[in-house]
Design a protein around this motif. Sequence first.
Motif, PDB file in Angstrom:
ATOM      1  N   VAL A 177     -42.428 -34.137  45.077  1.00 53.44           N
ATOM      2  CA  VAL A 177     -41.786 -35.377  44.665  1.00 53.44           C
ATOM      3  C   VAL A 177     -41.736 -35.412  43.145  1.00 53.44           C
ATOM      4  N   PRO A 178     -40.862 -36.197  42.547  1.00 52.94           N
ATOM      5  CA  PRO A 178     -40.719 -36.191  41.085  1.00 52.94           C
ATOM      6  C   PRO A 178     -42.017 -36.631  40.394  1.00 52.94           C
ATOM      7  N   PRO A 179     -42.258 -36.118  39.184  1.00 53.43           N
ATOM      8  CA  PRO A 179     -43.402 -36.610  38.397  1.00 53.43           C
ATOM      9  C   PRO A 179     -43.289 -38.117  38.176  1.00 53.43           C
ATOM     10  N   THR A 180     -44.438 -38.743  37.967  1.00 49.43           N
ATOM     11  CA  THR A 180     -44.433 -40.205  37.838  1.00 49.43           C
ATOM     12  C   THR A 180     -43.572 -40.670  36.675  1.00 49.43           C
ATOM     13  N   ARG A 181     -43.576 -39.945  35.548  1.00 48.40           N
ATOM     14  CA  ARG A 181     -42.762 -40.372  34.401  1.00 48.40           C
ATOM     15  C   ARG A 181     -41.267 -40.282  34.751  1.00 48.40           C
ATOM     16  N   THR A 182     -40.888 -39.197  35.400  1.00 51.80           N
ATOM     17  CA  THR A 182     -39.474 -39.017  35.753  1.00 51.80           C
ATOM     18  C   THR A 182     -39.008 -40.097  36.708  1.00 51.80           C
ATOM     19  N   LEU A 183     -39.803 -40.358  37.740  1.00 53.21           N
ATOM     20  CA  LEU A 183     -39.409 -41.350  38.727  1.00 53.21           C
ATOM     21  C   LEU A 183     -39.368 -42.753  38.113  1.00 53.21           C
ATOM     22  N   ALA A 184     -40.345 -43.049  37.249  1.00 53.15           N
ATOM     23  CA  ALA A 184     -40.362 -44.366  36.600  1.00 53.15           C
ATOM     24  C   ALA A 184     -39.124 -44.554  35.735  1.00 53.15           C
ATOM     25  N   ALA A 185     -38.743 -43.507  34.985  1.00 52.12           N
ATOM     26  CA  ALA A 185     -37.558 -43.624  34.139  1.00 52.12           C
ATOM     27  C   ALA A 185     -36.302 -43.806  34.979  1.00 52.12           C
ATOM     28  N   ASP A 186     -36.204 -43.083  36.083  1.00 55.84           N
ATOM     29  CA  ASP A 186     -35.012 -43.198  36.927  1.00 55.84           C
ATOM     30  C   ASP A 186     -34.915 -44.567  37.599  1.00 55.84           C
ATOM     31  N   LEU A 187     -36.085 -45.151  37.949  1.00 53.95           N
ATOM     32  CA  LEU A 187     -36.081 -46.445  38.617  1.00 53.95           C
ATOM     33  C   LEU A 187     -36.057 -47.622  37.651  1.00 53.95           C
ATOM     34  N   GLY A 188     -36.323 -47.311  36.383  1.00 46.39           N
ATOM     35  CA  GLY A 188     -36.358 -48.390  35.395  1.00 46.39           C
ATOM     36  C   GLY A 188     -37.578 -49.270  35.521  1.00 46.39           C
ATOM     37  N   VAL A 189     -38.718 -48.660  35.866  1.00 41.38           N
ATOM     38  CA  VAL A 189     -39.971 -49.409  35.989  1.00 41.38           C
ATOM     39  C   VAL A 189     -41.021 -48.723  35.118  1.00 41.38           C
ATOM     40  N   SER A 190     -42.160 -49.395  34.954  1.00 41.77           N
ATOM     41  CA  SER A 190     -43.231 -48.783  34.173  1.00 41.77           C
ATOM     42  C   SER A 190     -43.867 -47.647  34.962  1.00 41.77           C
ATOM     43  N   ARG A 191     -44.428 -46.688  34.238  1.00 43.84           N
ATOM     44  CA  ARG A 191     -45.059 -45.551  34.901  1.00 43.84           C
ATOM     45  C   ARG A 191     -46.217 -46.007  35.757  1.00 43.84           C
ATOM     46  N   GLY A 192     -46.925 -47.054  35.346  1.00 43.73           N
ATOM     47  CA  GLY A 192     -48.084 -47.528  36.100  1.00 43.73           C
ATOM     48  C   GLY A 192     -47.728 -47.950  37.508  1.00 43.73           C
TER      49      GLY A 192
END
Length: 465
Positions: free
Chosen positions: A49-64
């Motif tokens: 699955v995508p790294p947390t930073r990548t997925l957060a950026a794509d979803l427009g949410v914080s990495r946390g």
Amino acid sequence: MVGSWTNSGAASDLLIPLDRAAPVALHRQIETAIREGVRSGRLPLGASVPPTRTLAADLGVSRGIVVEAYQQLVAEGYLSSRPGGYTTVAAGPSPAPPQAPVRVPPEVRIDFGYGRADVAHFPRAAWLRSLRRVLTQAPDDRFGYASGGGVPELRLALADYLNRVRGTNAAPSNVVVTSGFAQGIALVVQVLARRGARRIAVEDPSADDDAREHARAAGLEVVGVPVGPDGVDVAALAGVSANALVLTPSHQWPTGGVLPPPARAAVLRWAREHDAVVVEDDYDAEHRYDRAPVGALQGLGPDRVVYAGTASKTLAPGLRIGWLVPPAWLVDELAAAKVRADRGSSAVDQLALADFLAHGEFDRHLRRMRPVYRRRRDALLAGLARHLPGFRPAGVAAGLHLVAWLPPGLTEDEVVAAGRSAGVGVGGVGRYRLGPGPEGLIFGYATLDPPAIEEGLALLSGALH
């Protein structure tokens, strides 16, 4: 199966919809989407699955938020994560609930099924030579859309062949090339229905998967005309009113009778009196063993007969090439119906068959196959006499099958079931009837060599006794 995804995927690859107006927390929405993807098998075991930073950026949410979702899925066993490594799917979809055991019918090892030429003898080398000549010599315009009637070369070659071998009265301009007999009869039924036809007569018994099927689909009434030892009963036909009659006069299907000259004349009289069309299905007349050739009915009445032929029983059904020779007044309508159906059959295959005919390869192939099929027919007759002497063979002088009438006390269903229990496939005549008639079986022999025929009949006899 281990997945092939990498950790370069994005949120769009995971199909994670987020509804920021929903009362459900965003990390819960991410968990739910990934959990459902794993359960359904859309996210396969072992996929990254995508790294947390990548997925957060794509979803427009914080990495946390993504970290919290991943941690929960790891705790539940859906994901696996190790320091410095990828986060991967750690579970597969739920196993399907146990199914009740499916009863598998006994395997048919020896199949006397009808309707198949022995395609193992297809003349590949000769056909390839024809294809090569066509691809190197045919004019460029032949590779465009053909006319509804077919390419000129094949219409000419078929007319020459049919006039010479089958005794037809065919002009090249009257030939319509089709994708086998099935399409040919469908086109005839369509055109007749457009012209106002309401009723079509067929032999009883007769095939149940072509003329009858298409006629009913077009809203036509189907009536049966009884068949005797020599084909259709013309006395019964005299009392039938119909717009068309579908016949197999040279080798009645399935009983094998040959319509004699007086009966042929009676059929044509009936057609003229009722302003009707006769469709002559000349499906396997080239295969004959103990009799002289019988000419086509069309040669006696080209103004009333639609002659229909096919390469399926002589070369191979996979070629999907057939032909009609209708009366001149039906040609244009049938050609137009062909265009509406599929814009014309393959030009390359049509040209190849034309070349195959012109170079005499078709005649040579038939001469090679007749003794092959005759040996198999003879083996079947000898085996029936030896193992099933109460069965009475009929229609044995030509074709690729014969009918065996059953002795008293036996039914088609009993014999078919007994054969299947022994691994032998054979069909009954009854399913092709529109009215009552004697019990019989159809034995096709084209694809079975003599030892297989002998074994099959021995097994069938053993199953019955």
